[in-house]
Design a protein around this motif. Structure first.
Motif, PDB file in Angstrom:
ATOM      1  N   GLY A 139       6.502  -3.011   3.739  1.00 18.39           N
ATOM      2  CA  GLY A 139       7.243  -2.516   4.711  1.00 18.39           C
ATOM      3  C   GLY A 139       8.207  -1.285   4.656  1.00 18.39           C
ATOM      4  O   GLY A 139       8.132  -0.346   5.805  1.00 18.39           O
ATOM      5  N   LYS A 140       8.798  -1.063   3.445  1.00 20.60           N
ATOM      6  CA  LYS A 140       9.579   0.257   3.251  1.00 20.60           C
ATOM      7  C   LYS A 140       8.674   1.461   3.317  1.00 20.60           C
ATOM      8  O   LYS A 140       9.237   2.522   3.288  1.00 20.60           O
ATOM      9  N   HIS A 141       7.508   1.277   3.202  1.00 20.45           N
ATOM     10  CA  HIS A 141       6.588   2.463   3.186  1.00 20.45           C
ATOM     11  C   HIS A 141       5.986   3.027   4.370  1.00 20.45           C
ATOM     12  O   HIS A 141       5.509   4.171   4.648  1.00 20.45           O
ATOM     13  N   ILE A 142       6.199   2.299   5.404  1.00 16.13           N
ATOM     14  CA  ILE A 142       5.536   2.695   6.839  1.00 16.13           C
ATOM     15  C   ILE A 142       6.725   2.995   7.880  1.00 16.13           C
ATOM     16  O   ILE A 142       7.408   1.773   8.271  1.00 16.13           O
ATOM     17  N   GLY A 143       6.894   4.001   8.321  1.00 13.50           N
ATOM     18  CA  GLY A 143       8.112   4.014   9.236  1.00 13.50           C
ATOM     19  C   GLY A 143       7.921   3.564  10.494  1.00 13.50           C
ATOM     20  O   GLY A 143       6.856   3.617  10.927  1.00 13.50           O
ATOM     21  N   ILE A 144       9.019   3.133  11.342  1.00 11.19           N
ATOM     22  CA  ILE A 144       9.006   2.887  12.671  1.00 11.19           C
ATOM     23  C   ILE A 144       8.271   3.889  13.763  1.00 11.19           C
ATOM     24  O   ILE A 144       7.383   3.761  14.461  1.00 11.19           O
ATOM     25  N   ASN A 145       8.702   5.044  13.424  1.00 12.07           N
ATOM     26  CA  ASN A 145       8.345   6.145  14.250  1.00 12.07           C
ATOM     27  C   ASN A 145       7.040   6.513  13.924  1.00 12.07           C
ATOM     28  O   ASN A 145       6.234   6.894  15.006  1.00 12.07           O
ATOM     29  N   TYR A 146       6.527   6.038  12.803  1.00 10.32           N
ATOM     30  CA  TYR A 146       5.000   6.329  12.459  1.00 10.32           C
ATOM     31  C   TYR A 146       3.917   5.338  13.368  1.00 10.32           C
ATOM     32  O   TYR A 146       3.121   5.602  13.917  1.00 10.32           O
ATOM     33  N   MET A 147       4.723   4.209  13.266  1.00 12.94           N
ATOM     34  CA  MET A 147       3.843   3.115  13.991  1.00 12.94           C
ATOM     35  C   MET A 147       4.039   3.322  15.408  1.00 12.94           C
ATOM     36  O   MET A 147       2.969   3.149  16.065  1.00 12.94           O
ATOM     37  N   LEU A 148       5.043   3.565  16.074  1.00 15.78           N
ATOM     38  CA  LEU A 148       5.161   3.775  17.364  1.00 15.78           C
ATOM     39  C   LEU A 148       4.351   4.785  17.822  1.00 15.78           C
ATOM     40  O   LEU A 148       3.906   4.707  19.215  1.00 15.78           O
ATOM     41  N   ALA A 149       3.637   5.815  16.964  1.00 13.57           N
ATOM     42  CA  ALA A 149       3.050   6.804  17.291  1.00 13.57           C
ATOM     43  C   ALA A 149       1.593   6.167  17.654  1.00 13.57           C
ATOM     44  O   ALA A 149       0.780   6.870  18.150  1.00 13.57           O
ATOM     45  N   ILE A 170       0.274  -2.897   9.739  1.00 16.21           N
ATOM     46  CA  ILE A 170       0.563  -2.918   8.102  1.00 16.21           C
ATOM     47  C   ILE A 170      -0.125  -4.111   7.174  1.00 16.21           C
ATOM     48  O   ILE A 170      -0.704  -3.773   6.070  1.00 16.21           O
ATOM     49  N   LEU A 171      -0.551  -5.032   7.828  1.00 17.08           N
ATOM     50  CA  LEU A 171      -1.275  -6.114   7.271  1.00 17.08           C
ATOM     51  C   LEU A 171      -2.564  -5.500   6.939  1.00 17.08           C
ATOM     52  O   LEU A 171      -3.485  -5.762   5.727  1.00 17.08           O
ATOM     53  N   GLN A 172      -3.370  -4.851   7.982  1.00 16.96           N
ATOM     54  CA  GLN A 172      -4.726  -4.083   7.526  1.00 16.96           C
ATOM     55  C   GLN A 172      -4.440  -3.122   6.752  1.00 16.96           C
ATOM     56  O   GLN A 172      -5.314  -2.852   5.752  1.00 16.96           O
ATOM     57  N   ALA A 173      -3.403  -2.398   6.592  1.00 14.36           N
ATOM     58  CA  ALA A 173      -3.032  -1.339   5.630  1.00 14.36           C
ATOM     59  C   ALA A 173      -3.017  -1.758   4.356  1.00 14.36           C
ATOM     60  O   ALA A 173      -3.710  -1.476   3.144  1.00 14.36           O
ATOM     61  N   GLY A 201      -3.413   2.642   6.730  1.00 14.77           N
ATOM     62  CA  GLY A 201      -4.183   2.011   5.340  1.00 14.77           C
ATOM     63  C   GLY A 201      -4.019   3.307   4.519  1.00 14.77           C
ATOM     64  O   GLY A 201      -3.677   3.030   3.179  1.00 14.77           O
ATOM     65  N   LEU A 202      -4.428   4.440   4.893  1.00  7.87           N
ATOM     66  CA  LEU A 202      -4.579   5.793   4.080  1.00  7.87           C
ATOM     67  C   LEU A 202      -3.238   6.138   3.721  1.00  7.87           C
ATOM     68  O   LEU A 202      -2.943   6.412   2.544  1.00  7.87           O
ATOM     69  N   GLU A 203      -2.037   6.004   4.732  1.00  7.22           N
ATOM     70  CA  GLU A 203      -0.768   6.191   4.423  1.00  7.22           C
ATOM     71  C   GLU A 203      -0.247   5.482   3.318  1.00  7.22           C
ATOM     72  O   GLU A 203       0.463   5.756   2.471  1.00  7.22           O
ATOM     73  N   LEU A 204      -0.518   3.936   3.496  1.00  9.56           N
ATOM     74  CA  LEU A 204       0.040   3.215   2.299  1.00  9.56           C
ATOM     75  C   LEU A 204      -0.446   3.290   1.259  1.00  9.56           C
ATOM     76  O   LEU A 204       0.081   3.223   0.021  1.00  9.56           O
ATOM     77  N   ILE A 205      -1.920   3.664   1.072  1.00 14.35           N
ATOM     78  CA  ILE A 205      -2.570   3.885  -0.237  1.00 14.35           C
ATOM     79  C   ILE A 205      -1.805   5.320  -0.989  1.00 14.35           C
ATOM     80  O   ILE A 205      -1.422   5.168  -1.991  1.00 14.35           O
ATOM     81  N   ARG A 206      -1.489   6.239  -0.027  1.00 15.60           N
ATOM     82  CA  ARG A 206      -1.203   7.403  -0.552  1.00 15.60           C
ATOM     83  C   ARG A 206       0.530   6.979  -1.183  1.00 15.60           C
ATOM     84  O   ARG A 206       0.973   7.750  -2.090  1.00 15.60           O
ATOM     85  N   LYS A 207       1.153   6.356  -0.612  1.00 12.66           N
ATOM     86  CA  LYS A 207       2.671   6.033  -0.697  1.00 12.66           C
ATOM     87  C   LYS A 207       2.694   5.180  -2.088  1.00 12.66           C
ATOM     88  O   LYS A 207       3.583   5.436  -2.729  1.00 12.66           O
ATOM     89  N   MET A 208       1.722   4.247  -2.335  1.00 10.37           N
ATOM     90  CA  MET A 208       1.853   3.233  -3.360  1.00 10.37           C
ATOM     91  C   MET A 208       1.192   3.725  -4.620  1.00 10.37           C
ATOM     92  O   MET A 208       1.224   3.175  -5.350  1.00 10.37           O
TER      93      MET A 208
END
Length: 418
Positions: A139-149, A170-173, A201-208
């Motif tokens: 959850g800490k890797h995905i921002g609320i504003n990012y999701m709202l977009a 986030i689960l699919q990511a 998912g690509l965002e989470l892969i990059r962050k992690m």
């Protein structure tokens, strides 16, 4: 032909995240890539096919497909394309659906060999994660504003969206990241409505995994019909891959009835025929549309792929018998399939009965007088054979395998006597 060029020729690619680098990797490496489905029912329907058939094209070019059935995400519900909350299923129902869908996917992919497909269920890695781990590690890797977009979320803000469905992306990511880390998965394929989830998912892969992590997304266009009606639907509802829900004969007939305006596109989308053969069929549509060769080829290819050669031959046999009227050539089981939706009448007795009386009893003719006229005028056929004898008696000999007598009044009005 180059894989991406083939997909482009077929009109299959809708969006890509990094076309140039993806092409380079596909040209130089054999990769793993995945497509997923949530088990909202115990069968897929034909609207689910195109992304998985695209994944199979990658397998034919030497890449390894990963087929994901979402035992965990199926418990949550994807907000994509929905205006209201999905009704939550029980764990038992989802597990039942998973088994049904996995069986169907096994008929589409090759699970043997060096690039044999892998079948996975995301409940295996998501089901055991506790809330604190979910919030801290993901959850800490995905921002609320990012999701709202994301369109799938922003489109629901006015009508309302629960936190449950809000977290779906986030689960699919997490799926994409898990497959990236544990299976070397580099690409996710999905329908155009999955673009937001894929890019998360690509965002989470990059962050992690760091900025050097290389993963890609590719989406498939929404399948449409030229007349604007929804693809994959009939008057009876969805066209299912499960032969109990949609018989192979009905499945065959769906594709056979494809409009001339759609058939070439569907040949490109759904079949593995080479370009030259599809182009020849396209010319046949233009020069000899009455032969419907393109539709016959499409129906044969799709029925063989999903139901096998034996079911295809049965579907062709039923179709030919109904077209010619030679229904005596069919077995009782084939009669059940071919005349599944025609009116039926069940007699309480197996005794012989006068044809005139049966026509009235089964409400095929409104009166005995009309029944006699129908018979005399040649409007009545019994098991495909015209009968003009007003004194005719229906006996055991008129029952196909002792079960059915098929009576036709006029050209098209069938009644199945049981």
């Amino acid at each position: 032909m180059d894989l991406l060029k083939d997909l482009e020729w077929r009109g299959i690619i809708y969006q890509q995240t990094d076309e140039e680098n993806l092409k380079t990797i596909l040209d130089t490496e054999k990769i793993s890539l995945y497509c997923g489905i949530d088990p909202t029912a115990d069968s897929m329907h034909i609207g689910h096919l195109l992304p998985f058939l695209t994944l199979r094209r990658f397998q034919q070019h030497g890449h390894r497909p990963i087929v994901l059935v979402g035992g965990a995400t199926g418990l949550i519900g994807d907000p994509s394309g929905k205006s209201e909350e999905r009704k939550l299923q029980t764990l038992e129902a989802v597990e039942h659906n998973v088994r049904g869908i996995q069986k169907q996917l096994q008929s589409i992919f090759d699970f043997e060999g060096e690039n044999g497909a892998a079948m996975v269920n995301n409940y295996d890695w998501i089901g055991s994660i506790d809330m604190v781990t979910f919030l801290r590690d993901y959850g800490k890797h995905i921002g609320i504003n990012y999701m709202l977009a994301k369109d799938t979320i922003s489109s629901r803000l006015d009508t309302g969206i629960s936190f449950t469905e809000f977290t779906y992306t986030i689960l699919q990511a997490m799926d994409f990241n898990h497959l990236y880390q544990n299976f070397g998965c580099r690409v996710q394929i999905g329908g155009s409505d999955q673009w937001g989830n894929i890019t998360t998912g690509l965002e989470l892969i990059r962050k992690m995994n760091g900025e050097g992590a290389k993963a890609f997304g590719l989406t498939i266009p929404l399948v449409t019909k030229a007349d604007g009606t929804k693809f994959g639907k009939t008057e009876g509802g969805s066209v299912w891959l499960d032969g109990e829900k949609t018989t192979p004969y009905e499945f065959y007939q769906f594709w056979l009835n494809t409009a001339d305006a759609d058939v070439v596109k569907y040949l490109k989308f759904f079949t593995f025929l080479p370009h030259e053969e599809i182009e020849a069929l396209e010319r046949a549509v233009e020069s000899e549309p009455h032969l419907r060769q393109a539709q016959k080829t499409l129906a044969e290819e799709m029925t063989r792929l999903i139901h096998g050669e034996e079911a295809l031959q049965q579907a062709i046999k039923i179709s030919a018998a109904l077209f010619s009227g030679h229904v005596k050539d069919l077995s009782a089981d084939e009669i059940k399939v071919g005349f599944k939706d025609v009116p039926s009448f069940e007699r309480t007795s197996n005794d012989d009965v006068a044809l005139v009386e049966l026509l009235v009893e089964a409400k095929i003719s409104p009166s005995k007088r009309q029944a006699r006229e129908d018979i005399q005028n040649g409007a009545i056929s019994i098991n495909g054979e015209k009968n003009t004898d007003v004194e005719y008696i229906i006996t055991e000999n008129d029952r196909i395998e002792g079960q059915f007598t098929l009576i036709r009044r006029g050209k098209k009005k069938y009644t199945l006597i049981k």
